[in-house]
Design a protein around this motif. Structure first.
Motif, PDB file in Angstrom:
ATOM      1  N   LYS A 120      48.617  41.562  41.265  1.00 20.07           N
ATOM      2  CA  LYS A 120      49.275  42.212  42.010  1.00 20.07           C
ATOM      3  C   LYS A 120      48.392  43.282  42.569  1.00 20.07           C
ATOM      4  CE  LYS A 120      53.923  42.222  39.492  1.00 20.07           C
ATOM      5  NZ  LYS A 120      54.773  43.033  38.609  1.00 20.07           N
ATOM      6  N   SER A 121      47.458  43.677  42.192  1.00 23.19           N
ATOM      7  CA  SER A 121      46.510  44.823  42.357  1.00 23.19           C
ATOM      8  C   SER A 121      45.295  44.541  43.071  1.00 23.19           C
ATOM      9  CB  SER A 121      46.518  46.025  41.449  1.00 23.19           C
ATOM     10  OG  SER A 121      45.951  45.598  40.231  1.00 23.19           O
ATOM     11  N   TYR A 122      44.728  43.355  42.994  1.00 23.79           N
ATOM     12  CA  TYR A 122      43.448  42.853  43.429  1.00 23.79           C
ATOM     13  C   TYR A 122      43.111  43.419  44.688  1.00 23.79           C
ATOM     14  CZ  TYR A 122      38.821  40.941  43.313  1.00 23.79           C
ATOM     15  OH  TYR A 122      37.650  40.718  43.661  1.00 23.79           O
ATOM     16  N   ASP A 123      44.251  43.349  45.672  1.00 22.29           N
ATOM     17  CA  ASP A 123      43.863  43.560  47.147  1.00 22.29           C
ATOM     18  C   ASP A 123      43.528  45.309  47.019  1.00 22.29           C
ATOM     19  OD1 ASP A 123      45.029  41.446  47.750  1.00 22.29           O
ATOM     20  OD2 ASP A 123      47.046  41.889  48.137  1.00 22.29           O
ATOM     21  N   ARG A 124      43.868  46.005  46.170  1.00 23.12           N
ATOM     22  CA  ARG A 124      43.454  47.422  46.159  1.00 23.12           C
ATOM     23  C   ARG A 124      42.089  47.786  45.182  1.00 23.12           C
ATOM     24  NH1 ARG A 124      48.962  47.530  44.771  1.00 23.12           N
ATOM     25  NH2 ARG A 124      48.532  48.237  42.743  1.00 23.12           N
ATOM     26  N   PHE A 125      41.979  46.840  44.659  1.00 25.28           N
ATOM     27  CA  PHE A 125      40.205  46.794  44.053  1.00 25.28           C
ATOM     28  C   PHE A 125      39.149  47.125  45.198  1.00 25.28           C
ATOM     29  CE2 PHE A 125      36.340  44.851  42.448  1.00 25.28           C
ATOM     30  CZ  PHE A 125      36.065  45.728  41.323  1.00 25.28           C
ATOM     31  N   GLU A 126      38.651  48.372  45.072  1.00 23.96           N
ATOM     32  CA  GLU A 126      37.707  48.597  45.856  1.00 23.96           C
ATOM     33  C   GLU A 126      36.351  48.312  45.846  1.00 23.96           C
ATOM     34  OE1 GLU A 126      38.562  52.857  46.597  1.00 23.96           O
ATOM     35  OE2 GLU A 126      40.707  52.224  47.247  1.00 23.96           O
ATOM     36  N   GLY A 127      36.052  47.783  44.519  1.00 23.48           N
ATOM     37  CA  GLY A 127      34.569  47.541  44.131  1.00 23.48           C
ATOM     38  C   GLY A 127      33.790  48.746  43.658  1.00 23.48           C
ATOM     39  N   LYS A 128      34.536  49.904  43.567  1.00 21.91           N
ATOM     40  CA  LYS A 128      33.600  51.132  43.216  1.00 21.91           C
ATOM     41  C   LYS A 128      33.158  50.975  41.804  1.00 21.91           C
ATOM     42  CE  LYS A 128      36.291  54.519  46.236  1.00 21.91           C
ATOM     43  NZ  LYS A 128      37.053  55.319  46.285  1.00 21.91           N
ATOM     44  N   SER A 129      33.761  49.937  40.863  1.00 21.57           N
ATOM     45  CA  SER A 129      33.397  49.764  39.703  1.00 21.57           C
ATOM     46  C   SER A 129      33.152  48.259  39.533  1.00 21.57           C
ATOM     47  CB  SER A 129      34.506  50.157  38.605  1.00 21.57           C
ATOM     48  OG  SER A 129      35.751  49.399  39.013  1.00 21.57           O
ATOM     49  N   SER A 130      32.478  47.930  38.468  1.00 24.06           N
ATOM     50  CA  SER A 130      32.373  46.439  38.235  1.00 24.06           C
ATOM     51  C   SER A 130      33.820  45.758  37.935  1.00 24.06           C
ATOM     52  CB  SER A 130      31.888  46.007  37.143  1.00 24.06           C
ATOM     53  OG  SER A 130      32.286  46.292  35.778  1.00 24.06           O
ATOM     54  N   GLU A 131      34.015  44.583  38.123  1.00 26.83           N
ATOM     55  CA  GLU A 131      35.300  43.869  37.924  1.00 26.83           C
ATOM     56  C   GLU A 131      35.643  43.799  36.593  1.00 26.83           C
ATOM     57  OE1 GLU A 131      35.471  40.269  41.432  1.00 26.83           O
ATOM     58  OE2 GLU A 131      34.661  39.808  39.461  1.00 26.83           O
ATOM     59  N   LYS A 132      34.636  43.891  35.318  1.00 27.59           N
ATOM     60  CA  LYS A 132      35.001  43.707  34.119  1.00 27.59           C
ATOM     61  C   LYS A 132      35.357  45.255  33.671  1.00 27.59           C
ATOM     62  CE  LYS A 132      32.134  43.587  29.846  1.00 27.59           C
ATOM     63  NZ  LYS A 132      30.531  43.577  29.630  1.00 27.59           N
TER      64      LYS A 132
END
Length: 180
Positions: free
Chosen positions: A44-56
């Protein structure tokens, strides 16, 4: 596109996320359900993941929130009151006594996990992240949205508390054996 990212995240981190949750909730089927919820939230929220942190660290932050939600709900259910669940000071006592995985652990590890139940939620979370999941102080701080200093302080207090608990239990156990 989104589906391949999801599968990669799942394949890479599913086992770590599941282990993290099982250490917190101590119940295999609850951990599986919560793990499923983590990935529902990821979709639901991957679109809002901005890459400011690691995916982990992003994934572990979601898992932490799912666990907190679970403890809040079970705390409300068991007390029948709607008092705010204070994550920092409340102990995270799992509704079930012991996960299947605990049975396979050695005595020292079982003792440590039982002592961990007597720590605050923050302390338990930091110990699980740092020592069971082997996350760095920086990663732990990022997941919890804390400063590295707060992680170090919480870790220090948790270790001190665990040391006291384990020492007291060992002393009590030794005395009970002497009196027999």
């Amino acid at each position: 596109m989104k589906e391949s990212i999801f599968h990669r995240l799942y394949d890479t981190y599913h086992q770590d996320v599941f282990q993290f949750l099982i250490y917190l909730v101590k119940n295999r089927s609850v951990a599986e359900d919560l793990s499923h919820e983590v990935y529902v939230r990821v979709l639901k929220s991957y679109d809002r993941f901005e890459g400011k942190s690691s995916e982990k660290t992003w994934l572990f932050a979601i898992a932490k929130n799912v666990a907190i939600d679970y403890f809040r709900k079970s705390s409300v259910r068991s007390s029948r009151t709607f008092d705010a669940f204070d994550w920092e000071t409340n102990q995270l006592v799992s509704p079930t006594k012991s996960p299947d995985a605990l049975v396979e652990l050695n005595d020292d590890m079982q003792e440590l996990l039982l002592a961990l139940e007597k720590c605050t939620g923050d302390q338990k979370m930091v110990i699980v992240m740092r020592y069971f999941q082997e996350l760095s102080i920086a990663e732990t701080a990022e997941i919890l949205n804390w400063t590295e200093g707060k992680v170090k302080t919480t870790q220090h207090r948790a270790i001190k508390h665990l040391r006291e608990l384990l020492t007291n239990d060992t002393v009590k156990e030794a005395k009970s054996h002497e009196s027999k």
